[in-house]
Design a protein around this motif. Structure first.
Motif, short mmCIF file in Angstrom:
data_model
loop_
_atom_site.label_atom_id
_atom_site.label_comp_id
_atom_site.label_asym_id
_atom_site.label_seq_id
_atom_site.Cartn_x
_atom_site.Cartn_y
_atom_site.Cartn_z
N SER A 80 0.86 -1.19 0.00
CA SER A 80 0.00 0.00 0.00
C SER A 80 0.89 1.23 0.00
CB SER A 80 -0.93 0.02 1.21
OG SER A 80 -0.20 0.20 2.41
N TYR A 81 0.33 2.32 -0.47
CA TYR A 81 1.03 3.61 -0.46
C TYR A 81 0.18 4.53 0.39
CZ TYR A 81 2.08 0.99 -4.66
OH TYR A 81 2.37 -0.03 -5.53
N ASN A 82 0.63 4.76 1.61
CA ASN A 82 -0.23 5.45 2.57
C ASN A 82 -0.01 6.97 2.52
OD1 ASN A 82 -0.96 2.90 3.36
ND2 ASN A 82 0.38 2.86 5.14
N SER A 83 -1.09 7.68 2.53
CA SER A 83 -1.06 9.13 2.71
C SER A 83 -2.02 9.48 3.84
CB SER A 83 -1.50 9.86 1.44
OG SER A 83 -0.48 9.83 0.47
N TYR A 84 -1.73 10.58 4.50
CA TYR A 84 -2.53 10.96 5.67
C TYR A 84 -2.87 12.43 5.59
CZ TYR A 84 -0.56 6.53 7.33
OH TYR A 84 -0.18 5.21 7.45
N LEU A 85 -4.12 12.74 5.94
CA LEU A 85 -4.60 14.12 5.93
C LEU A 85 -4.84 14.54 7.38
CD1 LEU A 85 -5.56 16.25 3.76
CD2 LEU A 85 -7.88 15.43 4.20
N ILE A 86 -4.28 15.67 7.76
CA ILE A 86 -4.40 16.13 9.15
C ILE A 86 -5.05 17.51 9.14
CG2 ILE A 86 -3.11 16.65 11.26
CD1 ILE A 86 -0.89 14.81 10.00
N ALA B 120 -1.15 -5.36 1.37
CA ALA B 120 -2.36 -4.68 0.89
C ALA B 120 -3.54 -5.21 1.71
CB ALA B 120 -2.58 -4.95 -0.59
N GLN B 121 -4.28 -4.34 2.30
CA GLN B 121 -5.49 -4.76 3.02
C GLN B 121 -6.41 -3.56 3.09
OE1 GLN B 121 -3.68 -5.85 6.93
NE2 GLN B 121 -4.74 -4.08 7.78
N THR B 122 -7.70 -3.83 3.36
CA THR B 122 -8.63 -2.70 3.46
C THR B 122 -8.68 -2.16 4.89
OG1 THR B 122 -10.48 -4.18 3.83
CG2 THR B 122 -10.06 -3.51 1.55
N GLY B 123 -8.33 -2.98 5.86
CA GLY B 123 -8.30 -2.50 7.24
C GLY B 123 -7.15 -1.53 7.45
N LEU B 124 -7.35 -0.57 8.33
CA LEU B 124 -6.32 0.44 8.54
C LEU B 124 -5.25 0.01 9.54
CD1 LEU B 124 -8.36 3.79 8.74
CD2 LEU B 124 -7.22 2.75 6.77
N PHE B 125 -5.61 -0.90 10.43
CA PHE B 125 -4.72 -1.19 11.56
C PHE B 125 -4.16 -2.61 11.49
CE2 PHE B 125 -7.63 2.13 12.95
CZ PHE B 125 -6.75 3.07 13.46
N VAL B 126 -3.04 -2.80 12.18
CA VAL B 126 -2.46 -4.14 12.30
C VAL B 126 -3.47 -5.05 12.98
CG1 VAL B 126 -0.71 -5.49 13.51
CG2 VAL B 126 -0.07 -3.33 12.39
N ASP B 127 -3.64 -6.21 12.37
CA ASP B 127 -4.58 -7.19 12.92
C ASP B 127 -3.78 -8.46 13.21
OD1 ASP B 127 -6.77 -8.60 13.69
OD2 ASP B 127 -7.51 -8.98 11.67
N PRO C 271 -0.27 -1.65 7.32
CA PRO C 271 -1.20 -1.12 8.32
C PRO C 271 -0.52 -0.32 9.43
CG PRO C 271 -0.84 -3.47 8.65
CD PRO C 271 -0.13 -3.11 7.38
N ILE C 272 -1.37 0.39 10.17
CA ILE C 272 -0.93 1.27 11.26
C ILE C 272 -0.76 0.44 12.53
CG2 ILE C 272 -1.67 3.21 12.71
CD1 ILE C 272 -3.33 4.14 10.19
N HIS C 273 0.33 0.72 13.24
CA HIS C 273 0.63 -0.04 14.47
C HIS C 273 -0.06 0.61 15.66
CE1 HIS C 273 3.94 -2.33 12.58
NE2 HIS C 273 4.16 -1.22 11.91
N ARG C 274 -0.93 -0.20 16.33
CA ARG C 274 -1.51 0.27 17.59
C ARG C 274 -0.67 -0.18 18.79
NH1 ARG C 274 -7.90 -0.46 16.23
NH2 ARG C 274 -7.19 -2.50 15.55
N ASP C 275 0.31 -1.03 18.52
CA ASP C 275 1.22 -1.50 19.56
C ASP C 275 2.64 -1.10 19.15
OD1 ASP C 275 2.64 -2.82 21.50
OD2 ASP C 275 2.22 -4.84 20.72
N PRO C 276 2.94 0.20 19.21
CA PRO C 276 4.21 0.66 18.64
C PRO C 276 5.43 0.04 19.30
CG PRO C 276 3.06 2.46 19.76
CD PRO C 276 2.13 1.30 19.75
N ARG C 277 5.33 -0.31 20.58
CA ARG C 277 6.51 -0.84 21.28
C ARG C 277 6.96 -2.16 20.65
NH1 ARG C 277 9.15 3.13 22.69
NH2 ARG C 277 7.50 4.68 22.71
#
Ligand code: FEO
Length: 392
Positions: free
Chosen positions: A34-40, A170-177, A222-228
């Motif tokens: 995936s090629y991630n972009s983020y809008l803030i 590539a996945q449709t979910g945003l977060f690490v599962d 995907p985005i890491h919810r467990d960064p450690r």
């Protein structure tokens, strides 16, 4: 599609690529990418981080269809899978300010043909206040290009890390599962492009060690919810101390070298060493790279073609030399028909590996009992070296 919320006013506008199977015409992508972009969105200003691969620009365009104004475009990394959409963004939002690290400015000009006057550089540690959303730019060079920076969103404690901590999924979910699954993919990615820079990665890890990080939002996967977990994994991968493992890339023509590899694998396993053999006639070079991340020893095994090594083995030798793994010991195993310069040729093809060469074992034709004894002696030598390092 509407931008997808990660946390309030931080939105995902990136593109999964389920069908891509090769990166840089070299790296296998079994799970796409995936090629991630983020809008803030701050109270006063809006920023976009990175701009996707040109082949997926239509996805970003769709996400931004109802976004009339963006004030800042932050380019964390110049490689085209994240910067390719920048020219389109500059055209779509004529008033937008393009921000990059100082080393990135000439690179953006070179790689995208941008007018340098359109680029404002930010310095290491500089902050940008969007109104209730404060971005801090952190130079993190050589992950994996010299100009790369990360962007930290202070209020939400999100690190937009670009390539490092990323994974080709590539996945449709945003977060690490599932942490187990992501670690294999993240390790593959680290192995393929980050490993040569592990000394600098150690410094980058030190640089972010005091940051409060709630989420790591990389530019791939995907985005890491467990960064450690992913940070600790990077610490281990980049650390100087190898594991008690041996990697054996090998190829065989008529079975002689294969017999020697079988004997070596058995001898090492019986002595408590974990072994990763790869038949280079069919191996996934990503898996070979992953095994090299930890290995203390590499043994290259090949038959002789004319006077040199079987050419297929060079895929492994050149890859290992380019990736500069932390291996400490090496050896060469193989066979020949009537003459050969295999050992010298393989040794000269991996000058970047700072290894102690253990005695090679080369048989003439089918390995004889004396050859197998030499293989056992090589296994003993490897075990002794691993013990010296406290690995066994
Ligand atoms: Fe994902 Fe270095 O580009």
């Amino acid at each position: 599609m509407k931008p997808r919320e990660i946390v309030p006013d931080v939105l995902y506008v990136g593109a999964p690529d389920f069908d891509r199977r090769l990166f840089d015409s070299l790296i296998p992508l079994p799970d796409g990418t995936s090629y991630n972009s983020y809008l803030i969105r701050g109270r006063d200003k809006t920023a976009l981080i990175d701009a996707v691969e040109p082949a997926k620009l239509h996805v970003l365009e769709a996400y931004l269809a109802d976004v009339p104004k963006i004030d800042y475009l932050i380019s964390n990394h110049t490689e085209q899978d994240h910067s390719g959409g920048i020219p389109w963004i500059l055209g779509r939002y004529p008033g937008i300010e393009l921000l990059s690290s100082q080393p990135a400015k000439p690179m953006l000009a070179d790689h995208l043909g941008l007018d340098p006057a359109r680029i404002r550089t930010v310095s290491d540690g500089e902050r940008l206040d969007l109104g209730g959303k404060t971005l801090r730019f952190i130079y993190t060079p050589w992950v994996h290009w010299p100009e790369t920076m990360s962007t930290y969103l202070e209020e939400d404690q999100i690190l937009f890390s670009c390539d490092w901590f990323g994974s080709h999924i590539a996945q449709t979910g945003l977060f690490v599962d599932g942490v187990g699954c992501i670690m294999a993919e993240a390790k593959r990615y680290y192995a393929e492009i980050m490993m040569p820079f592990r000394k600098i990665i150690q410094k980058n890890l030190d640089k972010i060690k005091d940051l409060e990080i709630r989420l790591i939002a990389p530019s791939h996967g995907p985005i890491h919810r467990d960064p450690r977990s992913i940070i600790e994994a990077y610490r281990d991968w980049a650390d100087d101390k190898p594991h008690n493992t041996v990697v054996i890339p090998w190829v065989s023509m008529h079975g002689s070298t294969a017999l020697m590899v079988d004997r070596l694998v058995t001898a090492l396993v019986e002595r408590g060493v974990e072994v990763f053999p790869f038949n280079m006639a069919s191996a996934d070079i990503g898996q070979l790279a992953m095994a090299l991340v930890d290995a203390a020893t590499i043994v290259v095994a090949a038959p002789t073609v004319h006077v040199g090594p079987h050419p297929v083995i060079f895929n492994a030798v050149i890859l290992a030399n380019a990736l500069r793994p932390k291996v400490r010991f090496a050896s060469i195993v193989g066979s020949y028909g009537w003459a050969g310069m295999m050992v010298e040729t393989i040794k000269s093809a991996m000058p970047n590996l700072k290894v102690e060469l253990l005695p090679p074992v080369i048989s003439k034709g089918l390995p004889k009992p004396a050859d197998f004894e030499k293989i056992d002696a090589l296994a003993e030598a490897i075990v002794g070296k691993h013990k010296e390092l406290g690995l066994l």
